[in-house]
Scaffold this active site. Structure first.
Site, short mmCIF file in Angstrom:
data_model
loop_
_atom_site.label_atom_id
_atom_site.label_comp_id
_atom_site.label_asym_id
_atom_site.label_seq_id
_atom_site.Cartn_x
_atom_site.Cartn_y
_atom_site.Cartn_z
N GLY A 117 -2.82 5.48 -2.28
CA GLY A 117 -4.19 5.85 -1.98
C GLY A 117 -4.99 4.60 -1.68
CE LYS A 118 -6.50 -0.96 -0.56
NZ LYS A 118 -5.65 -1.75 -1.45
#
Length: 429
Positions: A117-118
């Site tokens: 994720g980011k």
């Protein structure tokens, strides 16, 4: 070494280099090596969810400003999403999507039960007061409240954020659910469930990879000449730990430029000077000024790009004189430059391996938070080192077995593990 004799380098312009396209290119190369089906490639090349939110914030002067924030969740095949939250003007949805994908392969490579994720907000945090940053962070967290959690998606610090922002995120989430949830973020202060060793973790991981890579070549980190682009949490920590291990740090830089000393910089003294000199390296006693472009061209044993992506490109890679490049930043070497450096025999340690120390200790912090049992720093460092060394050895072994580059070897391991898990789990419905 005389700086004036160095070739004049142009600062790379990353505008034409799409990080998401580059990330997909690495996926496709690994998929080809692994003979993956087109269906698997299609699934892995698309993030599962991309979230864009509006962040209205009242500034200190009473004005209202509406910012845009993103959170991309690439894959949860191996476990909850995991990845940093960056505050930087260059943040875009495609950049965040690329970094989320890279985090998936990084976690899989290290054997950590996470997916990638980011997140990020396109702001320059230095232009906002502490109060404004707190309001921005809390509103951003509130907008994502249904999409994050200790079993769903666990944010962490990244460029432009720190333990302070993670404390605000943890508190905002906890207030919304009605009880303290230390596992919702990592990289927190120790007082609210952070892990010892987290602040130095990414830099320590870089040091370990440099040490192991030099040992593979029959060399020692002691006496190695090292140049580091970046002097933040990662570059500064790597410089300190490498010097403690006996290396000579010839040059470091930040966004405004750098400094160089042919006899080596005193990193502890430099860190104190940097903190007292308004976070500026300029004028450090016994050093000469050097631009970031010149720094990349300095002759050295190891060059460590520890700043932003797309710093070594096809336009300047022929000037790089390092024998080894270790990617402490995410994507600092473009695909074209990577191929050129490889053809010249430069050893290149990819980012999904070299800078994985941060996510490893984030994982260890998450484990400690879920169990409410916290370890001393010695144990944290020991557990992290074991995971980093094991991953490095597997990458080297894969590289030799398949006769491929270290980067492609790292990707075949990471992508292969996710693809195998996807195959084993099957497709729902």
């Amino acid at each position: 070494m005389v700086l004036s004799s160095l070739p004049s380098l142009e600062t790379p312009s990353p505008a034409h280099i799409c990080p998401f396209d580059q990330a997909c290119s690495y996926l496709e190369a690994a998929a080809k090596e692994l003979h993956l089906s087109q269906g698997i490639i299609e699934i892995l090349s698309h993030p599962r969810k991309a979230i864009t939110v509006s962040i209205p914030v009242k500034l200190d002067n009473g004005e209202i400003q509406v910012l845009v924030g993103h959170r991309v969740q690439h894959s949860d095949i191996l476990g909850p999403y995991k990845g940093g939250t960056r505050y930087h003007p260059s943040v875009t949805l495609r950049e965040v999507s690329a970094l989320a994908m890279l985090m998936t392969w990084k976690c899989a490579l290290l054997g950590i039960p996470y997916g990638g994720g980011k997140g990020g907000i396109a702001i320059d945090p230095t232009r906002y007061s502490v109060g404004e940053l707190e309001r921005i962070t809390r509103r951003y967290t509130s907008e994502l409240i249904k999409d994050i959690g200790p079993e769903v998606d666990i944010p962490a610090p990244d460029v432009g954020t720190s333990a302070r922002e993670m404390a605000w995120m943890m508190d905002t989430y906890s207030m919304n659910v009605g009880h303290a949830v230390p596992g919702v973020v990592t990289g927190k202060p120790l007082s609210i469930g952070g892990s010892r060793g987290r602040e130095m973790a990414t830099g320590r991981g870089v040091m370990i990879i440099v040490r192991e890579a030099l040992a593979t070549q029959g060399k020692s980190v002691k006496g190695a000449q090292i140049v580091i682009q970046g002097f933040g949490n990662v570059g500064g920590a790597a410089a300190l730990l490498l010097q403690e291990a006996g290396a000579k740090i010839l040059a470091v830089s930040d966004g405004r430029g750098g400094i160089f000393s042919p006899t080596g910089l005193d990193i502890p003294a430099l860190k104190a000077y940097y903190a007292q000199n308004r976070r500026s390296l300029a004028g450090f006693p016994g050093s000469l000024p050097v631009t970031n472009a010149q720094l990349l061209a300095l002759p050295c044993d190891v060059l460590i790009p520890a700043a932003l992506e797309n710093q070594i490109t096809d336009e300047n890679c022929d000037r790089v004189q390092a024998e080894m490049v270790v990617e402490a930043a995410n994507g600092p070497v473009t695909l074209a430059a990577d191929l050129s450096l490889e053809a010249r025999g430069v050893t290149l340690l990819p980012d999904i391996l070299a800078n994985a120390g941060g996510v490893v200790v984030s994982y260890l912090e998450w484990v400690q938070g879920l169990s409410y049992l916290f370890w001393d720093e010695e144990r944290v460092n020991r557990e992290m080192e074991q995971l980093m060394v094991n991953a490095y050895q597997k990458v080297v072994q894969q590289s030799k077995q398949r006769q491929i580059s270290l980067r492609l070897a790292a990707y075949t391991i990471g992508v292969g593990r996710v693809a195998q898990a996807l195959t084993d789990r099957g497709l729902y419905p």
